[in-house]
Scaffold this motif. Structure first.
Motif, PDB file in Angstrom:
ATOM      1  N   GLN A 113       0.834  -1.198   0.000  1.00 42.66           N
ATOM      2  CA  GLN A 113       0.000   0.000   0.000  1.00 42.66           C
ATOM      3  C   GLN A 113       0.872   1.254   0.000  1.00 42.66           C
ATOM      4  O   GLN A 113       0.602   2.203  -0.728  1.00 42.66           O
ATOM      5  N   ASN A 117       0.923   4.123  -2.880  1.00 41.69           N
ATOM      6  CA  ASN A 117       0.664   5.531  -2.594  1.00 41.69           C
ATOM      7  C   ASN A 117       1.815   6.418  -3.069  1.00 41.69           C
ATOM      8  O   ASN A 117       1.585   7.493  -3.636  1.00 41.69           O
ATOM      9  N   SER A 120       1.673   6.554  -6.876  1.00 39.59           N
ATOM     10  CA  SER A 120       0.566   7.398  -7.319  1.00 39.59           C
ATOM     11  C   SER A 120       0.949   8.870  -7.253  1.00 39.59           C
ATOM     12  O   SER A 120       0.614   9.651  -8.148  1.00 39.59           O
ATOM     13  N   SER A 121       1.663   9.256  -6.208  1.00 35.64           N
ATOM     14  CA  SER A 121       2.132  10.644  -6.091  1.00 35.64           C
ATOM     15  C   SER A 121       3.122  10.978  -7.196  1.00 35.64           C
ATOM     16  O   SER A 121       3.057  12.047  -7.802  1.00 35.64           O
TER      17      SER A 121
END
Length: 152
Positions: A113, A117, A120-121
């Motif tokens: 996870q 994350n 994704s940033s």
């Protein structure tokens, strides 16, 4: 109801059935009647929220007995999955498609996870603040998928 809210409801409704079975068949007109919306709203939800990048295969048969079949893609081999993701795009990759791919990599336990994350940033418009962001995003995603395939 707002369009966004209706889209979310339609998506949740379909995904609930897909949790219990590998494939579902729906009729566009019946779904539109059920959610009190136009059939194009059903098309929008299916075209944007049930893509191969998100782990779904959609088959549409038009005509009087027409239907839409949504199947969860069964992934038995991570190498094959990574190769198929890599073939979905060439030189350009949108931010939304990149995020959908990262989400699917997380769902398939290829990313944690935290890694998802962070990626994704990095793949966002803020992370790649450049006029040629879609080309850069595609190059980075190709490199990521290639690297992940070495580890499996």
């Amino acid at each position: 109801m707002s369009n966004q809210n209706t889209s979310d409801l339609i998506e949740a409704y379909l995904k609930k059935f897909l949790e219990e079975q590998a494939a579902i068949e729906i009729r566009r007109a019946e779904m539109a009647h059920l959610f009190d919306c136009v059939p194009s709203q059903i098309n929008y939800v299916i075209n944007t929220r049930f893509t191969i990048q998100q782990g779904y295969n959609v088959i549409s048969k038009r005509g009087g007995g027409g239907y839409i079949r949504i199947e969860k893609v069964q992934i038995s081999n991570h190498q094959a999955f990574l190769a198929s993701l890599d073939q979905l795009f060439e030189d350009y990759l949108s931010e939304n498609d990149a995020k959908a791919m990262i989400q699917k990599l997380y769902e398939e336990d290829l990313l944690t996870q935290r890694e998802g994350n962070l990626l994704s940033s990095l793949f966002s418009k803020q992370g790649i603040n450049h006029p040629d962001d879609q080309r850069i995003r595609a190059q980075l995603m190709h490199a990521l998928l290639q690297r992940l395939s070495y580890e499996n």
